[in-house]
Design an enzyme around this catalytic site. Structure first.
Site, short mmCIF file in Angstrom:
data_model
loop_
_atom_site.label_atom_id
_atom_site.label_comp_id
_atom_site.label_asym_id
_atom_site.label_seq_id
_atom_site.Cartn_x
_atom_site.Cartn_y
_atom_site.Cartn_z
N CYS A 53 -107.20 8.22 47.04
CA CYS A 53 -107.54 7.35 45.91
C CYS A 53 -107.42 8.04 44.55
O CYS A 53 -107.83 7.51 43.55
CB CYS A 53 -108.95 6.77 46.09
SG CYS A 53 -110.23 8.04 46.14
N GLU A 94 -112.35 16.17 47.97
CA GLU A 94 -111.88 16.51 46.62
C GLU A 94 -112.25 17.93 46.22
O GLU A 94 -112.11 18.31 45.06
CB GLU A 94 -112.39 15.50 45.59
CG GLU A 94 -113.85 15.16 45.67
CD GLU A 94 -114.27 14.03 44.72
OE1 GLU A 94 -113.47 13.59 43.90
OE2 GLU A 94 -115.44 13.63 44.81
N ASP A 113 -109.69 15.49 41.42
CA ASP A 113 -110.54 16.68 41.51
C ASP A 113 -109.93 17.73 42.42
O ASP A 113 -110.01 18.92 42.15
CB ASP A 113 -111.94 16.30 42.02
CG ASP A 113 -112.80 15.79 40.88
OD1 ASP A 113 -112.80 16.43 39.81
OD2 ASP A 113 -113.44 14.75 41.04
N HIS A 144 -111.04 10.75 32.48
CA HIS A 144 -111.52 9.42 32.83
C HIS A 144 -111.10 8.32 31.88
O HIS A 144 -110.96 7.18 32.28
CB HIS A 144 -113.03 9.45 33.07
CG HIS A 144 -113.33 10.06 34.39
ND1 HIS A 144 -113.59 11.41 34.54
CD2 HIS A 144 -113.29 9.55 35.63
CE1 HIS A 144 -113.74 11.67 35.83
NE2 HIS A 144 -113.57 10.57 36.51
C1 PEP Z 1 -110.64 11.95 42.33
O1 PEP Z 1 -111.26 12.97 42.03
O2 PEP Z 1 -109.45 11.94 42.66
C2 PEP Z 1 -111.32 10.64 42.30
C3 PEP Z 1 -110.73 9.57 42.77
O3 PEP Z 1 -112.55 10.58 41.74
P1 PEP Z 1 -112.83 10.64 40.14
O4 PEP Z 1 -111.51 10.51 39.46
O5 PEP Z 1 -113.76 9.52 39.83
O6 PEP Z 1 -113.46 11.98 39.98
MG MG Z 2 -113.39 12.92 41.87
#
Ligand code: PEP
Ligand code: MG
Length: 585
Positions: free
Chosen positions: A504, A433, A457, A191
């Site tokens: 995304c 995901e 994910d 993150h």
């Molecule tokens: C993902 O898992 O691709 C996603 C967009 O969510 P995050 O990165 O917040 O887990």
């Molecule tokens: Mg995610």
């Protein structure tokens, strides 16, 4: 000048002094445990010590190879503390006899030992107290319990260096005076990497000890594109970084003409280009880069910034402001996705042994129904200011989707009863995901309005690689046959059920993959602002048929290596052709 090599997690260049963020001191809370839970606490202690030991070994090896055996030996003495029978026996005795939690028992043992060392009139013993404290914090981080203070933002423009930063620490830092990030831990979908990309600053992660060893104020040149950090750069390097930074500005200016143009291929197929954001400050950047909406608003960051659980009215205010500023363009609110690496003490989501397989995403929200309903009500209310959609994270099957929709129905009934203006019947979608969501995509598609594929994910779970662990980051392969099949299956299932599918995850930001995503038939691509124009440009160049045949070809590949090599070759040929076409035109 010294070079550290890690993982390029956010492209771009930066030059500036180091601002070190040491992880805050953990003071564990004391908690009584039942007799039957004593073995559980002992096991927790064992696991936390093992994690600390592993970390010290890794750091020690790295320091030895980079700085010499003496530096490595400093940490070897910390290993001895962890193996010391006295430390073990005393901690286990406190757990068993006083029946308290393992972290409190361990902190007590270390405290007693440190007090004894301090009584001895010998500098060597006093120095060992620092080692003891360092070891204590490492082990406590293995449990990660207790109150943790937020980091202090840099007073002057600086490069943030740390072992690791939690998403809440990163959010608390904001973007003021942040030139870039240099971290010891993390992979390119961790993150801190995502936030760095959203903020448009370079980041290098996975330096395994190199970042924590940097001194505050020391000048570093960060190359987030190649994953390199030059320590104490010479004059020539400083000049080069300056030139590269200016070149980046020029490229962005050149792409600015795309802002108001749609992502339409020469043969007329359109993809909606959206932005991923974490914080309201990113809305302006998203609009400036031509986002047609917000494809993913990671609402948990708003909670982290707030520091306490925001009330329905407080959430409504922030959400309304975002919807209003997007002026009719849709905003997809993803409900809280805490857990995994996004822990937050005040929300009660704690670190677990296997956090990414634990109490995260929709599981956490469904178990905290009041909190969940409060957030949904705020989103329904904010939607009256423009256009909004709801999205649930980490769905693994229909039970979760149905329960979440039930909470939406209750929220609407309550809002009507309370006479609060709200927009009923918002489109409700889910993140795809988890591998189970892919395999059950046909079933899920019949009961929701859209899919958004979270590849960060999805790749983590499909390829069994922890997205935050730099040692396995080499396994992050978006073109792995298993991943490509998962994407295709999901998108096809959505279309067969008559709903749209977006993506995304961070692979949306890789220019080399833009044609593949387009060819897979996605209706929407949501990425961070800085990457958006480049992805749009590729779609505007690429005929739909051609993109589809690229995908057809990639689907025949047997390994990720084969697929990567073929795509690189294809892109190089197309580039040459485009240059020639441009010359003859
Ligand atoms: C993902 O898992 O691709 C996603 C967009 O969510 P995050 O990165 O917040 O887990
Ligand atoms: Mg995610």
């Amino acid at each position: 000048m010294r070079e550290l090599v890690g993982i390029g997690a956010s492209p771009g260049y930066a030059l500036g002094p180091v601002h070190t963020i040491r992880l805050a001191t953990i003071v564990p809370r004391r908690r009584a445990v039942a007799v039957k839970d004593v073995p559980v606490e002992i096991e927790r202690f064992r696991v936390a010590v093992e994690r600390a030991r592993e970390q010290i070994r890794e750091l020690s090896d790295r320091l030895s190879s980079e700085l010499g055996a003496d530096e490595g030996a400093i940490l070897a003495s910390q290993l001895l503390i962890l193996e010391d029978e006295m430390v073990w026996d005393a901690t286990l005795a406190v757990i068993r006899l006083e029946r308290i939690n393992a972290e409190a028992a361990f902190a007590r043992t270390v405290g007693d030992l440190a007090a004894r060392f301090l009584e001895i009139e010998d500098a060597t013993f006093r120095e060992r107290v620092n080692d003891l404290r360092d070891v204590e914090q490492r082990v406590l981080r293995g449990f990660a319990d207790g109150a943790v203070a937020g980091p202090v933002p840099p007073p002057v423009p600086s490069v943030i260096c740390s072992r690791n930063l939690t998403p809440s620490d990163t959010a608390a830092l904001g973007r003021h005076n942040v030139l870039g990030f240099v971290m010891d831990e993390g992979g390119n979908t961790s993150h801190v990497a995502i936030l760095a990309r959203s903020l448009g600053v370079p980041a290098v992660v996975g330096l395994r000890g190199g970042a924590a060893a940097l001194a505050p104020g020391q000048v570093v040149a960060v190359d987030g594109t190649e994953g390199r950090v030059l320590v104490d750069p010479d004059e020539e390097t400083r000049l080069r970084v300056g030139v590269l930074t200016r070149q980046q500005v020029v490229v962005n200016e050149k792409l600015a003409y795309l802002r108001d143009l749609p992502a339409v291929s020469p043969d007329g197929r359109r993809v909606h280009m959206m932005a991923n954001i974490e914080l309201p400050v990113e809305v302006e950047e998203a609009l400036a880069r031509g986002a047609e909406g917000i494809g993913l608003l990671r609402t948990e960051y708003l909670f982290f910034q707030h520091g306490t659980i925001p009330t329905e009215d407080e959430q409504t205010l922030v959400y309304t402001e975002i919807v209003r500023r997007m002026a009719g363009r849709p905003v997809i609110f993803r409900t809280l996705d805490v857990g995994g690496d996004k822990v937050s003490d005040y929300l009660g989501a704690k670190r677990e042994y296997n956090p990414f397989l634990g109490w995260r995403g929709i599981r956490f929200s469904l178990a905290n129904r009041v909190l969940f309903k409060t957030q949904i009500k705020a989103i329904y209310r904010a939607a009256t200011a423009g256009s909004a959609k709801l999205m649930f994270p980490m769905i693994t099957g229909l039970e979760e989707l149905r329960q979440a929709r039930e909470v939406c129905a209750e929220a609407m009934v309550e809002l009507a009863r309370e006479g609060r203006p709200h927009a009923p019947d918002l489109p409700v979608g889910i993140m795809i995901e988890t591998p189970s969501a892919v395999l059950a995509a046909d079933l899920l598609a019949r009961e929701c309005d859209f899919f958004s594929i979270g590849t960060n994910d999805l790749i983590q779970y499909t390829l069994a690689m922890d997205r935050g662990n730099s040692r396995v980051s080499y396994l992050y392969r978006p073109l792995h046959p298993a991943v490509l099949r998962a994407l295709k299956r999901t998108i096809d299932a959505a279309h067969e059920a008559g709903i749209w599918a977006g993506l995304c995850g961070e692979m949306s930001a890789e220019t080399r993959l833009a044609e593949v995503l387009f060819g897979l038939g996605l209706d929407e691509i949501s990425t961070h602002g800085a990457a958006l124009p480049k992805i749009k440009q590729v779609i505007r160049w690429t005929p739909w048929d051609e993109a589809r045949s690229v995908v057809t070809h990639l689907m025949t590949m047997r390994t990720a290596d084969e697929a990567d090599a073929w795509l690189a070759d294809y892109i190089a040929t197309r580039k040459r052709e485009r240059v020639t076409e441009g010359e003859t035109a």
